[in-house]
Motif scaffolding. Structure first.
Motif, mmCIF file in Angstrom:
data_model
loop_
_atom_site.group_PDB
_atom_site.id
_atom_site.type_symbol
_atom_site.label_atom_id
_atom_site.label_comp_id
_atom_site.label_asym_id
_atom_site.label_seq_id
_atom_site.Cartn_x
_atom_site.Cartn_y
_atom_site.Cartn_z
ATOM 1 N N TRP A 1 -15.336 9.336 -0.176
ATOM 2 C CA TRP A 1 -14.320 10.334 0.184
ATOM 3 C C TRP A 1 -14.986 11.676 0.507
ATOM 4 O O TRP A 1 -14.594 12.365 1.456
ATOM 5 N N TYR A 2 -15.998 12.044 -0.246
ATOM 6 C CA TYR A 2 -16.663 13.335 -0.073
ATOM 7 C C TYR A 2 -17.386 13.404 1.275
ATOM 8 O O TYR A 2 -17.302 14.405 1.988
ATOM 9 N N THR B 1 -10.578 11.375 8.735
ATOM 10 C CA THR B 1 -10.698 9.924 8.637
ATOM 11 C C THR B 1 -10.096 9.438 7.330
ATOM 12 O O THR B 1 -9.948 10.185 6.370
ATOM 13 N N SER B 2 -9.759 8.176 7.288
ATOM 14 C CA SER B 2 -9.160 7.565 6.105
ATOM 15 C C SER B 2 -10.248 7.005 5.190
ATOM 16 O O SER B 2 -11.294 6.542 5.648
ATOM 17 N N ASN B 3 -9.955 7.078 3.905
ATOM 18 C CA ASN B 3 -10.881 6.521 2.908
ATOM 19 C C ASN B 3 -10.455 5.118 2.502
ATOM 20 O O ASN B 3 -10.794 4.646 1.419
ATOM 21 N N ASN C 1 -7.393 9.572 -4.130
ATOM 22 C CA ASN C 1 -7.821 8.192 -4.399
ATOM 23 C C ASN C 1 -7.056 7.664 -5.618
ATOM 24 O O ASN C 1 -7.651 7.283 -6.642
ATOM 25 N N LEU C 2 -5.731 7.655 -5.522
ATOM 26 C CA LEU C 2 -4.907 7.277 -6.661
ATOM 27 C C LEU C 2 -5.100 5.828 -7.086
ATOM 28 O O LEU C 2 -4.739 5.457 -8.200
ATOM 29 N N GLY C 3 -5.667 5.016 -6.213
ATOM 30 C CA GLY C 3 -5.928 3.634 -6.602
ATOM 31 C C GLY C 3 -6.895 3.508 -7.753
ATOM 32 O O GLY C 3 -6.963 2.456 -8.411
ATOM 33 N N LEU D 1 -12.396 -0.715 -2.902
ATOM 34 C CA LEU D 1 -12.741 -2.137 -2.924
ATOM 35 C C LEU D 1 -14.224 -2.345 -2.616
ATOM 36 O O LEU D 1 -14.862 -3.248 -3.161
ATOM 37 N N ARG D 2 -14.780 -1.501 -1.753
ATOM 38 C CA ARG D 2 -16.206 -1.598 -1.456
ATOM 39 C C ARG D 2 -17.024 -1.296 -2.715
ATOM 40 O O ARG D 2 -18.000 -1.995 -3.009
#
Length: 567
Positions: A296-297, A303-305, A196-198, A310-311
């Protein structure tokens, strides 16, 4: 809508609440009101600031006569004091550019920190502690040698540093197993951040937002403090002459006395609003990181996170804004209590004794608030219910493991950051020394003093970047820790193999049962091995039911050794 209901509506049974109602709207109104008060008083202070403030260093004695002794002559003012050297605007500008360049050049160190914990977590954790122990021991030994040569002032600091180095080495040997577990947890955290580098640019954006919010408040405070009037300089000692009563040197004739209301404004509403704002940004970072990591967990395998961050941002800026304002206010009060404890600590033995429980109370409140915000980011609950649930969850499942996350993980981050900063400073000093030698200035003592300065400054400039990334790694670890506790409490296994291995090696309370794999490949905790006095765990869904929960859980190998590191 509850977390499970919202998740079910979206097709994934998860503790994360995708839809949540607004919480604590009054705290949002209170935060807005505090800002309105500060801005209103600040604007009033700017409009009505005293023109005498600009002449506080150049005013003559006639402008601030002594009480009952009107000045008959201007006396000697600051104009007769030798003028100060010019401020050196060009040097200041050059220094600003240097700081910016050094900070930009140290940014890759943050990426190096995350990579080290991903690829070489054990070696990085052990090396950070041992290198710091070696630095303390070497510095202490050097000071003792210097003290033995005749400099007695170096003996006590040398002995203290040598003892600290010995204690660090002893801690590494005694708690080697806990440090090993800490390394595995930090690897999990670094992998979560890498996925989750964002979160890194988002955290930088929050820092910029904090600067944009705190900057105007600070400017208003300086403007408000310019309200008042000139008065005679107390250093004159009642003399009509503008000279120091003790030394006879020329001093400014007048001093500027800030108005009482201005000082009260800075001491109470401005300080509280400033602390509240900065801590609100901090709570927002914890909330967004926790919400993103929770999605993510609990995400199904493969599946993609995408859109998770943003959520969480929308939740933080929308329904959870009141929760964050409330949490920031609680931590602000805890910080004020901590400040009171620090003041008491310097007021004798009684003050020291009173400061100890206050400091412990403030630390406890801050720690519990952190986990309450993390739980609120996951479940969407209000702060108080989320805090109660988090405390109960940790107490019933993994209270013993908190020591590893409270003490060893932050300590490892600190030591690793200090080691990287020291290495960065040594590299810069070495490169600069080569530049000095290349220009033939190696025989000048001033040049080598500049080499030393470059090393210290570049190392110091690297620390904020490293500690910033280290703080995000710790935020991710706290979120994963609570997600795993939710999993364990529900007798389910949503974690990936690496996460499962790392947390199962922690010292935990008796589990609900061994991890078993059903015929369909679904993994969950089996029947309880012993009756627990606390509330019973939530039973797992029937192994044969085709629920969305089955699609969520990741199959693990039943009965494998949890001490095996699969990272």
């Amino acid at each position: 809508m509850g977390g499970s209901e919202a998740a079910g509506a979206l097709g994934a049974a998860t503790p994360f609440a995708y839809e949540r109602p607004p919480r604590y709207r009054r705290w949002v109104a209170g935060f807005v009101l505090a800002w309105a008060v500060c801005l209103g008083i600040g604007v009033f202070g700017v409009v009505n600031r005293s023109p005498q403030y600009a002449r506080r260093n150049t005013a003559t004695a006639s402008e601030c006569p002594l009480p009952g002794h009107p000045a008959v002559h201007p006396g000697r003012g600051l104009g007769e004091v030798p003028p100060l050297p010019p401020s050196g605007f060009d040097s200041t500008t050059a220094m600003v550019w240097w700081l910016l360049a050094s900070t930009a050049a140290s940014l890759p160190l943050g990426g190096l920190l995350v990579w080290l914990y991903r690829a070489h977590a054990e070696a990085t954790t052990h090396a950070g502690l041992l290198i710091q122990a070696g630095i303390y021991a070497a510095t202490g030994t050097g000071l003792l040698v210097v003290g033995g040569l005749g400099t007695s002032d170096a003996l006590v600091p040398g002995a203290v540093l040598l003892i600290i180095g010995a204690l660090l080495a002893g801690a590494w040997h005694y708690w080697k197993q806990q440090i090993q577990l800490t390394a595995r947890l930090l690897r999990v955290s670094a992998n979560g951040l890498a996925a989750n580098l964002g979160l890194v640019p988002l955290a930088l954006g929050l820092v910029f937002a904090a600067a944009c919010a705190i900057g105007p408040l600070t400017a208003l405070a300086f403007a408000v403090l310019q309200n008042g009037e000139l008065g005679p300089n107390p250093a004159r000692g009642g003399s009509r002459e503008c000279v120091d009563a003790l030394s006879g040197n020329a001093v400014p004739c007048c001093v500027f006395n800030t108005a009482g209301w201005a000082a009260a404004y800075v001491a109470l509403p401005w300080f509280v609003t400033l602390a509240w704002t900065s801590l609100l940004i901090t709570q927002a970072r914890v909330f967004i990181v926790s919400g993103t990591i929770a999605q993510w967990y609990f995400a199904p395998g493969g599946t993609s996170n995408r859109g998770a961050m943003l959520r969480s941002v929308r939740h933080a800026a929308g329904p959870a804004l009141g929760t964050l304002c409330f949490g920031a206010a609680v931590v602000t009060m805890a910080r004020i209590v901590r400040g009171m404890a620090e003041n008491l600590r310097r007021r004798g033995v009684l003050g020291l004794l009173l400061s100890i429980p206050l400091r412990w109370l403030a630390s406890l409140v801050e720690y519990l608030t952190k986990y309450a915000v993390i739980m609120a980011a996951i479940s969407g609950e209000a702060l108080v219910p989320a805090g109660r649930r988090a405390v109960d969850l940790l107490a019933r499942n993994c209270l013993e493991a908190i020591t590893t996350t409270i003490w060893f993980a932050p300590l490892s981050i600190v030591f690793t950051c200090l080691t990287l900063a020291a290495a960065w400073g040594c590299c810069n000093a070495g490169l600069f020394s080569l530049l000095v030698l290349a220009h033939g200035a190696g025989g000048e003592p001033e040049s080598w003093a500049m080499v030393t300065t470059v090393g210290w400054v570049s190392g110091a400039l690297a620390m904020p970047t490293l500690f910033f990334l280290g703080g995000i790694v710790l935020n991710v670890l706290d979120a994963v820790f609570l997600c795993w506790a939710l999993d364990r409490d529900a007798s389910t296994v949503s974690a990936q193999k690496e996460v499962y291995d790392a947390f199962c090696a922690l010292p935990l309370k008796p589990a609900a049962g061994a991890v078993v794999e059903g015929p369909d490949g679904r993994v969950a905790y089996g029947a309880e091995l012993a009756v627990r006095p606390a509330a019973p765990a939530v039973p797992a869904a029937p192994l044969g039911s085709p629920s969305a929960d089955q699609q969520q859980r990741q199959p693990l190998l039943a009965g494998r050794d949890p001490s095996v590191d699969l990272a």
